[in-house]
Design a protein around this motif. Structure first.
Motif, PDB file in Angstrom:
ATOM      1  N   ASP A 133      35.928  87.040  71.177  1.00 55.73           N
ATOM      2  CA  ASP A 133      36.334  85.826  70.468  1.00 55.73           C
ATOM      3  C   ASP A 133      36.605  84.694  71.451  1.00 55.73           C
ATOM      4  OD1 ASP A 133      36.180  87.242  68.119  1.00 55.73           O
ATOM      5  OD2 ASP A 133      38.335  87.585  67.940  1.00 55.73           O
ATOM      6  N   MET A 134      37.317  85.025  72.530  1.00 58.59           N
ATOM      7  CA  MET A 134      37.599  84.014  73.555  1.00 58.59           C
ATOM      8  C   MET A 134      36.314  83.460  74.145  1.00 58.59           C
ATOM      9  SD  MET A 134      40.796  85.511  75.769  1.00 58.59           S
ATOM     10  CE  MET A 134      41.008  83.926  76.608  1.00 58.59           C
ATOM     11  N   ALA A 135      35.417  84.369  74.528  1.00 53.44           N
ATOM     12  CA  ALA A 135      34.169  83.938  75.156  1.00 53.44           C
ATOM     13  C   ALA A 135      33.342  83.077  74.190  1.00 53.44           C
ATOM     14  CB  ALA A 135      33.372  85.157  75.613  1.00 53.44           C
ATOM     15  N   THR A 136      33.295  83.484  72.939  1.00 55.08           N
ATOM     16  CA  THR A 136      32.516  82.745  71.945  1.00 55.08           C
ATOM     17  C   THR A 136      33.081  81.354  71.718  1.00 55.08           C
ATOM     18  OG1 THR A 136      31.856  84.787  70.819  1.00 55.08           O
ATOM     19  CG2 THR A 136      31.722  82.739  69.548  1.00 55.08           C
ATOM     20  N   TRP A 143      27.684  83.943  75.262  1.00 55.98           N
ATOM     21  CA  TRP A 143      28.566  84.631  76.212  1.00 55.98           C
ATOM     22  C   TRP A 143      29.338  85.749  75.524  1.00 55.98           C
ATOM     23  CZ3 TRP A 143      29.017  84.402  81.401  1.00 55.98           C
ATOM     24  CH2 TRP A 143      28.357  83.365  82.055  1.00 55.98           C
ATOM     25  N   GLY A 144      29.822  85.480  74.330  1.00 52.89           N
ATOM     26  CA  GLY A 144      30.579  86.506  73.622  1.00 52.89           C
ATOM     27  C   GLY A 144      29.718  87.668  73.182  1.00 52.89           C
ATOM     28  N   LYS A 145      28.512  87.358  72.705  1.00 50.84           N
ATOM     29  CA  LYS A 145      27.648  88.391  72.119  1.00 50.84           C
ATOM     30  C   LYS A 145      26.888  89.190  73.160  1.00 50.84           C
ATOM     31  CE  LYS A 145      24.124  89.001  68.535  1.00 50.84           C
ATOM     32  NZ  LYS A 145      23.286  88.313  67.510  1.00 50.84           N
ATOM     33  N   TYR A 146      26.428  88.531  74.220  1.00 50.71           N
ATOM     34  CA  TYR A 146      25.516  89.201  75.145  1.00 50.71           C
ATOM     35  C   TYR A 146      26.117  89.520  76.517  1.00 50.71           C
ATOM     36  CZ  TYR A 146      22.040  87.690  71.725  1.00 50.71           C
ATOM     37  OH  TYR A 146      21.342  87.490  70.559  1.00 50.71           O
ATOM     38  N   VAL A 147      27.273  88.958  76.836  1.00 49.32           N
ATOM     39  CA  VAL A 147      27.844  89.197  78.168  1.00 49.32           C
ATOM     40  C   VAL A 147      29.216  89.872  78.059  1.00 49.32           C
ATOM     41  CG1 VAL A 147      28.551  88.162  80.357  1.00 49.32           C
ATOM     42  CG2 VAL A 147      26.603  87.208  79.111  1.00 49.32           C
ATOM     43  N   ILE A 148      30.203  89.139  77.581  1.00 47.78           N
ATOM     44  CA  ILE A 148      31.576  89.645  77.585  1.00 47.78           C
ATOM     45  C   ILE A 148      31.745  90.835  76.646  1.00 47.78           C
ATOM     46  CG2 ILE A 148      33.989  89.063  77.165  1.00 47.78           C
ATOM     47  CD1 ILE A 148      32.727  87.768  79.660  1.00 47.78           C
ATOM     48  N   GLY A 149      31.204  90.737  75.429  1.00 42.81           N
ATOM     49  CA  GLY A 149      31.325  91.827  74.472  1.00 42.81           C
ATOM     50  C   GLY A 149      30.759  93.143  74.995  1.00 42.81           C
ATOM     51  N   PRO A 150      29.493  93.178  75.426  1.00 45.71           N
ATOM     52  CA  PRO A 150      28.934  94.424  75.967  1.00 45.71           C
ATOM     53  C   PRO A 150      29.646  94.914  77.229  1.00 45.71           C
ATOM     54  CG  PRO A 150      27.176  92.911  75.356  1.00 45.71           C
ATOM     55  CD  PRO A 150      28.458  92.143  75.238  1.00 45.71           C
ATOM     56  N   LEU A 151      30.068  93.982  78.108  1.00 46.85           N
ATOM     57  CA  LEU A 151      30.792  94.386  79.310  1.00 46.85           C
ATOM     58  C   LEU A 151      32.078  95.126  78.938  1.00 46.85           C
ATOM     59  CD1 LEU A 151      30.673  91.506  81.962  1.00 46.85           C
ATOM     60  CD2 LEU A 151      29.832  93.846  82.207  1.00 46.85           C
ATOM     61  N   GLN A 152      32.843  94.531  78.024  1.00 44.62           N
ATOM     62  CA  GLN A 152      34.107  95.155  77.645  1.00 44.62           C
ATOM     63  C   GLN A 152      33.876  96.499  76.966  1.00 44.62           C
ATOM     64  OE1 GLN A 152      36.191  93.767  74.225  1.00 44.62           O
ATOM     65  NE2 GLN A 152      38.206  94.065  75.136  1.00 44.62           N
ATOM     66  N   PHE A 153      32.902  96.548  76.079  1.00 45.84           N
ATOM     67  CA  PHE A 153      32.629  97.803  75.366  1.00 45.84           C
ATOM     68  C   PHE A 153      32.241  98.903  76.354  1.00 45.84           C
ATOM     69  CE2 PHE A 153      30.094 100.830  72.970  1.00 45.84           C
ATOM     70  CZ  PHE A 153      30.832 100.988  71.805  1.00 45.84           C
ATOM     71  N   GLY A 154      31.380  98.564  77.315  1.00 48.72           N
ATOM     72  CA  GLY A 154      30.956  99.558  78.300  1.00 48.72           C
ATOM     73  C   GLY A 154      32.097 100.048  79.161  1.00 48.72           C
ATOM     74  N   ILE A 155      32.949  99.135  79.598  1.00 51.27           N
ATOM     75  CA  ILE A 155      34.084  99.515  80.446  1.00 51.27           C
ATOM     76  C   ILE A 155      35.065 100.388  79.680  1.00 51.27           C
ATOM     77  CG2 ILE A 155      36.179  98.582  81.502  1.00 51.27           C
ATOM     78  CD1 ILE A 155      33.776  98.522  83.319  1.00 51.27           C
ATOM     79  N   CYS A 156      35.384  99.994  78.459  1.00 52.51           N
ATOM     80  CA  CYS A 156      36.380 100.750  77.689  1.00 52.51           C
ATOM     81  C   CYS A 156      35.868 102.128  77.303  1.00 52.51           C
ATOM     82  CB  CYS A 156      36.783  99.958  76.441  1.00 52.51           C
ATOM     83  SG  CYS A 156      37.739  98.472  76.810  1.00 52.51           S
ATOM     84  N   GLY A 272      40.970  95.840  80.659  1.00 48.36           N
ATOM     85  CA  GLY A 272      39.927  95.099  79.966  1.00 48.36           C
ATOM     86  C   GLY A 272      40.232  94.794  78.519  1.00 48.36           C
ATOM     87  N   ILE A 273      41.517  94.870  78.126  1.00 48.87           N
ATOM     88  CA  ILE A 273      41.858  94.676  76.709  1.00 48.87           C
ATOM     89  C   ILE A 273      43.077  93.764  76.536  1.00 48.87           C
ATOM     90  CG2 ILE A 273      40.811  96.782  75.769  1.00 48.87           C
ATOM     91  CD1 ILE A 273      43.434  98.216  76.141  1.00 48.87           C
ATOM     92  N   ILE A 274      43.252  92.797  77.413  1.00 56.57           N
ATOM     93  CA  ILE A 274      44.396  91.882  77.313  1.00 56.57           C
ATOM     94  C   ILE A 274      44.432  91.142  75.967  1.00 56.57           C
ATOM     95  CG2 ILE A 274      45.385  89.754  78.245  1.00 56.57           C
ATOM     96  CD1 ILE A 274      46.154  92.107  79.890  1.00 56.57           C
TER      97      ILE A 274
END
Length: 482
Positions: A133-136, A143-156, A272-274
């Protein structure tokens, strides 16, 4: 968020609310329409009906700043801290302690910047509940859909797999303490740990974990105290190892080792979940995250430094991937069996809490896609897909953990690509974009310097991680008993 949409507002409060809306209109940018302002401003009082099921059911905003502190502590002060003596072996006393201090200061500052950005947008009537949401909203939808979202999902999700590996290793360690000649394999213990996760994964919301995360905080303090006391006892015992703090290997190996150590320390401090944790706070949220961070970093200061310094003091450049492995000596325990058993049980229990915390972004995505926000959270329509999808998520993660018990090497790569960008780079960027500090001021250039240095560290960490994977590739095999 708290469901109170049907609650009537007392007549005497209507004038105050109207005045508050006028004051907010004065500070909201002109690009925000009055209809949007009215709708979003009401969301500060009650949850808007248009919220998706992920926000309504998983990210319920009912917690206090103290609950926030519990969640933060579990997400950061985890059993990964037991690897800090190992990180210090590649940096020595000065480098290791300085890196620990700098990483602590930068992450505390970084998480506060994220909180300030989230507070700012909440006051403007648009509360952001997720990283994407922040990135979007701030950087754009791509950024929200293709970068930050997938990065966070993969890390978590990667953290869940790593937790399953660690949980299995702890169970195996406990098993071998009581049965040194046992024949059970690591993948069997990972499967047993997966059953525990399967049960805990069904806890409906992030807020529902507050009591578990309080227990997690206490467990972290407990096993860290046991590890520190155990290290000091070994250091003064007859079986104390010969202390050698020199840096081993060629210059190239030492350089890559130092980079890996920085990545380990940065990943240990990572969270990764602040935004998701701040989303659990009941409105108004302003200032509450800072109090939660103070609780968290009080625990970090107590545990990280005590374990890192005491462990490295005793074992020096012989420190292993986890300090618990050093306690076994050359196949013979350096501490009483009951002491090691209690320490491992405490660690195992906290690992389960950490895994469930990092399952929340996955759970939230499932709820958003497959649940019906118009139905009750515990209706059959929502319970059945929740049960099936969360179970499949845990089963798949457990299978990956059993197949790839060397997942630590892969997580180091994920950390370089994910943890550092999310926790060290992204907060600096969104703060500068949101508040636009003066380019002549120390805030702008300080944030820019941290972002640039972290980008370089991320690139170097990725190279070092790939190199380590190549070196360890000979030992890789599916369902290995490591």
């Amino acid at each position: 968020m708290q469901g109170a949409g049907s609650r009537s507002i007392e007549p005497r409060k209507q004038k105050k609310i109207a005045a508050g809306e006028r004051e907010m209109a004065a500070v909201v940018p002109k690009s925000i329409s009055s209809s949007t302002l009215g709708k979003d401003n009401n969301s500060l009082l009650d949850p808007p009906k248009e919220l998706d099921a992920g926000a309504l059911f998983v990210l319920k905003s009912r917690g206090s700043w103290l609950h926030c502190g519990y969640h933060l502590t579990t997400s950061i002060a985890a059993p990964a801290l037991l690897s800090l003596p190992y990180a210090m072996r590649f940096q020595g006393w000065v480098g290791g302690v300085v890196c620990l201090i700098l990483a602590g200061l930068v992450t505390f500052y970084s998480y506060n910047l994220l909180s300030l950005v989230l507070d700012h947008h909440a006051q403007l009537g648009r509360r952001q509940l997720r990283f994407r949401d922040m990135a979007t909203d701030i950087l754009g939808p791509r950024w929200g859909k293709y970068v930050i979202g997938p990065l966070q999902f993969g890390i978590c999700y990667g953290a869940v797999i790593a937790a399953a590996v660690l949980g299995g290793q702890n169970l195996k360690f406990i098993y071998l303490l009581s049965n040194p000649n046992g024949t059970m394999k690591l993948y069997q213990f990972i499967s047993i740990f997966g059953i525990l996760l399967l049960i805990l994964a069904q806890i409906p919301s992030f807020h529902s974990l507050r009591h578990i995360n309080l227990a997690s905080l206490i467990l972290c303090l407990a096993y860290s105290a046991l590890v520190t006391a155990g290290s000091i006892h070994i250091g003064y015992s007859r079986n104390a190892p010969i202390r050698d703090y020199s840096l081993k290997g060629s210059e190239v190996n030492r350089a890559f080792g130092a980079v890996n150590a920085v990545s380990i320390i940065a990943t240990t401090y990572a969270c990764g979940i602040i935004p998701e944790i701040q989303a659990t706070i009941a409105p108004p949220v302003k200032g509450k995250m800072f109090k939660g961070l103070c609780v968290c970093y009080a625990v970090i200061l107590t545990t990280f430094f005590s374990v890192a310094i005491s462990g490295y003091w005793v074992f020096g450049n012989q420190s292993m991937g986890t300090i618990l492995a050093n306690f076994m000596g050359n196949g013979k325990p350096l501490l009483p069996t009951w002491y090691l058993l209690i320490t491992n049980v405490f660690t195992l229990l906290q690992i389960s809490a950490v895994a469930v915390v990092y399952l929340q972004p996955t759970n939230e995505v499932f709820e958003k896609l497959f649940a019906d926000p118009k139905k009750d959270q515990f209706s059959i329509r929502n319970v059945v897909p929740r049960l099936i999808l969360r179970s499949l998520s845990v089963i798949l993660g457990t299978l990956f953990a059993a197949m790839l018990p060397f997942f630590g090497d892969i997580m180091a790569l994920f950390g370089a690509f994910g943890c550092i960008p999310l926790d060290f780079i992204f907060p600096m960027v969104v703060y500068n974009v949101t508040f636009k500090p003066s380019k002549r001021g120390i805030v702008f250039w300080g944030n820019t310097l941290i972002a640039v240095a972290s980008s370089a560290l991320s690139a170097l960490g990725a190279i070092a991680s790939v190199r380590q994977i190549v070196l360890d590739a000979k030992a890789y095999r599916l369902f290995a008993d490591v």
